[in-house]
Write a protein that holds these residues in place. Structure first.
Motif, PDB file in Angstrom:
ATOM      1  N   LYS A 570       0.824  -1.203   0.000  1.00  0.00           N
ATOM      2  CA  LYS A 570       0.000   0.000   0.000  1.00  0.00           C
ATOM      3  C   LYS A 570       0.861   1.259   0.000  1.00  0.00           C
ATOM      4  N   VAL A 572       0.217   5.191   1.280  1.00  0.00           N
ATOM      5  CA  VAL A 572      -0.725   6.017   2.039  1.00  0.00           C
ATOM      6  C   VAL A 572      -0.207   7.443   2.106  1.00  0.00           C
ATOM      7  N   THR A 582      -4.742   8.391   4.397  1.00  0.00           N
ATOM      8  CA  THR A 582      -5.637   7.888   3.358  1.00  0.00           C
ATOM      9  C   THR A 582      -4.844   7.020   2.391  1.00  0.00           C
ATOM     10  N   ALA A 583      -5.387   5.837   2.066  1.00  0.00           N
ATOM     11  CA  ALA A 583      -4.716   4.949   1.131  1.00  0.00           C
ATOM     12  C   ALA A 583      -4.848   5.494  -0.291  1.00  0.00           C
ATOM     13  N   GLU A 586      -4.062   0.555  -2.839  1.00  0.00           N
ATOM     14  CA  GLU A 586      -4.412  -0.508  -1.898  1.00  0.00           C
ATOM     15  C   GLU A 586      -3.571  -1.758  -2.089  1.00  0.00           C
ATOM     16  N   SER A 587      -3.085  -1.981  -3.315  1.00  0.00           N
ATOM     17  CA  SER A 587      -2.258  -3.153  -3.599  1.00  0.00           C
ATOM     18  C   SER A 587      -1.321  -2.830  -4.755  1.00  0.00           C
TER      19      SER A 587
END
Length: 597
Positions: A570, A572, A582-583, A586-587
């Motif tokens: 991730k 952020v 806040t991301a 995410e992947s």
């Protein structure tokens, strides 16, 4: 964010009243051991707050009407009283030290003629925590006529003669006080440590952390460089006057040796500072060039405005009463860091753009292609379009164009991650050979060794600030040192190093990143988890940043702080509240980076 180093709050007895021109302060009625009075005033004005006599309490700053001033609390010390115990005398002496710069007449009354002849108030000001303890005295001659008194206190900092603030750790051990009895059987101090001893609250009350702005040495790319000092507020002049009087002097030791320059010629004096509703008039004298100097106006503007003095007003600079130049409130920001805030991240060795809401494509050329064995990526200034990375055999560089190619420019099996200087040069530290290396892509040839004063230490990181003046170095697992590029016998080289921060035993520094030219982000790991600190490189003031999850790497540029989680999946970003994250990815994320820093 949470500030983890505070100056504390001095608790003192106070009286109702105000301190104006010609005011008379009467003696307070004693309740217990009260050794001083604090009166809240605004520097350079006669306005004061009324403070009720209600017993020990914290006294808040009062506002002042003068826009060139800062409110502060003035300490009014009293003379030693008949029958005071040794502890009362020492506490009274310490309060008299706090008041000494404003009123030097009281402190001598605590001293014998012998002590007064030997004591020197000059030198660093030692700062201890508020709750210091006066230890029971021990007799020196078998009686109570001569006593040796020591303090038990935590040492907070010292304020050097150049006004630099240096945090310290450990117990204060500045020496003992020798007390003797006078002809009236009252104790007086016969011997004491040199210099002034203040509490943290004394400093919070009477000093203000202040950024002075000097100039970087490159005339083709001039930058303003902040020099952090702690200035004592003076009841006899406005804070604007105090700032400019200090600005025309040399910088602190951290930036001496050619690290910065100034537009003020030797002999410059501040004759007066006046103001109206929308204008501040600074009248100087000395050998100033009659041709308007934009850099001199910028030094004055930022030194006043960034310290909340004269903000929003036109600054008119005069020389001997003649108009020299005008500086408007909306003047451009080109004197400060102009680096791009375009964000990137690295995934599987490929460099990607990071948009506002997530991935935004890959960079051109080979740097945008997945590649094994490349790490520690660093971007040059955006206009230069170069990226560097560390491999198992050295440092390689590629252009961010379709025609770019990876090329190894520095060889070494154990190099720190590369870092770019804003002049276009690339730097790394060769740990195996204890050598600092510089490579100039425009100069041709290979990497050159540079004189480095820390080569005997275990250097693990070497990072250059975006202003091209300061450098941050980690040594071992837990220490950060700050230096600056100075002029040495072999040319430009890092110097002026001093310790900025160190972690507790068992903790280690995982990463660090320049947020701006004045602040460094330091990611620390301990048994309980992780700590992220923002550290002011000028005085060590540390602010904690809350973490939601474990991080692996950092990147920052101005207000933007990015991080990759420790698993690298991730990315952020720290929100504007400086508390939540806040991301952005995410992947399939990776280590974030900005140009320079």
């Amino acid at each position: 964010m949470t500030t983890t180093r505070r100056l504390g709050t001095r608790v003192a007895m106070t009286r109702t009243g105000s301190l104006g021109a010609g005011a008379v302060v009467t003696r307070t009625r004693w309740l217990g051991v009260v050794v001083a009075v604090t009166v809240v005033v605004a520097v350079g004005s006669t306005g004061c707050a009324v403070i009720p006599v209600t017993g020990p309490h914290s006294v808040a700053d009062a506002g002042g009407g003068d826009p060139l001033s800062k409110p502060f609390q003035r300490m009014i010390a009293i003379r030693p009283q008949k029958g005071w115990s040794p502890a009362q005398l020492i506490r009274g002496l310490q309060a008299a030290m706090a008041a000494y710069p404003d009123d030097p007449k009281i402190l001598p009354s605590y001293l014998t003629p012998n002590a007064l002849a030997k004591w020197d108030p000059s030198g660093p000001v030692n700062v201890i925590e508020d709750g210091f303890e006066v230890l029971p005295p021990g007799p020196r001659d078998g009686s109570d006529a001569v006593l040796k008194v020591s303090l038990k206190a935590r040492w907070v900092a010292k304020i050097n003669e150049d006004d630099s603030y240096v945090p310290t750790i450990g117990d204060w051990d500045g020496g003992a006080f020798e007390l003797v009895k006078d002809a009236e059987d009252n104790y007086r101090v016969n011997d004491l440590p040199r210099g002034l001893l203040l509490t943290a609250s004394d400093v919070a009350r009477a000093y203000r952390a202040t950024n002075l702005y000097y100039l970087s040495r490159n005339p083709q790319d001039p930058r303003l460089v902040a020099d952090r000092v702690w200035l004592r507020l003076k009841p006899t002049e406005s804070f604007a006057q105090t700032i400019l009087e200090r600005l025309i002097e040399p910088p602190t030791s951290a930036l001496q040796g050619g690290a910065v320059t100034t537009s003020f010629p030797p002999g410059t004096q501040v004759k007066s500072i006046t103001h109206g509703d929308d204008r501040v008039v600074v009248n100087l004298s000395g050998g100033l060039d009659p041709v308007r100097d934009e850099s001199l106006l910028a030094q004055i503007r930022y030194s006043l405005n960034r310290n909340e003095v004269a903000k929003g007003r036109t600054i008119e600079v005069q020389v001997d009463g003649e108009v020299y130049g005008l500086d408007q409130p909306n003047s451009d920001e080109r004197w400060l860091d102009d680096s791009s805030d375009t964000a990137y991240y690295v995934n599987r060795g490929a460099v990607h753009y990071l948009g506002k809401d997530g991935p935004a494509g890959t960079v051109q050329g080979p740097a945008g292609e997945p590649r094994e064995g490349y790490s520690g990526f660093a971007l040059s200034r955006e206009g230069d379009g170069l990226i560097a990375a560390r491999t198992s055999t050295g440092i390689s560089v590629a252009g961010l164009t379709q025609e770019g190619r990876w090329q190894e420019v520095i060889r070494g099996a154990d190099l720190t991650a590369p870092t770019w200087h804003r002049d276009g040069s690339l730097w790394t530290y060769d740990r195996q050979n204890a050598a600092l290396l510089r490579y100039d892509p425009a100069g041709g040839g290979g990497a050159q060794r540079v004189t480095f004063p820390l080569k005997g230490l275990d250097v693990t990181r070497f990072r250059i600030a975006r202003d091209g003046v300061r450098v941050a170095v980690t040594t071992g697992k837990n220490t950060v040192q700050i230096g600056a590029f100075i002029e040495g016998a072999g040319g430009t080289q890092p110097g002026n190093f001093h310790m900025l921060t160190t972690t507790e035993i068992g903790e280690k520094i995982l990463d660090l990143a320049w947020e701006d030219a004045d602040h460094l982000l330091v990611l620390i790991e301990n048994k309980a988890g992780q700590i992220l600190n923002q550290v002011n490189v000028g005085d060590g003031e540390t602010v904690g940043v809350p973490l939601k999850e474990a991080l692996g790497s950092l990147a920052a540029q101005g207000d933007r702080v990015l991080a990759a989680t420790d698993d690298g999946a991730k990315v952020v970003e720290l929100n504007q509240d400086q508390k939540t994250w806040t991301a952005k990815i995410e992947s399939d994320g990776g280590a974030p980076l900005f140009p320079l820093g």
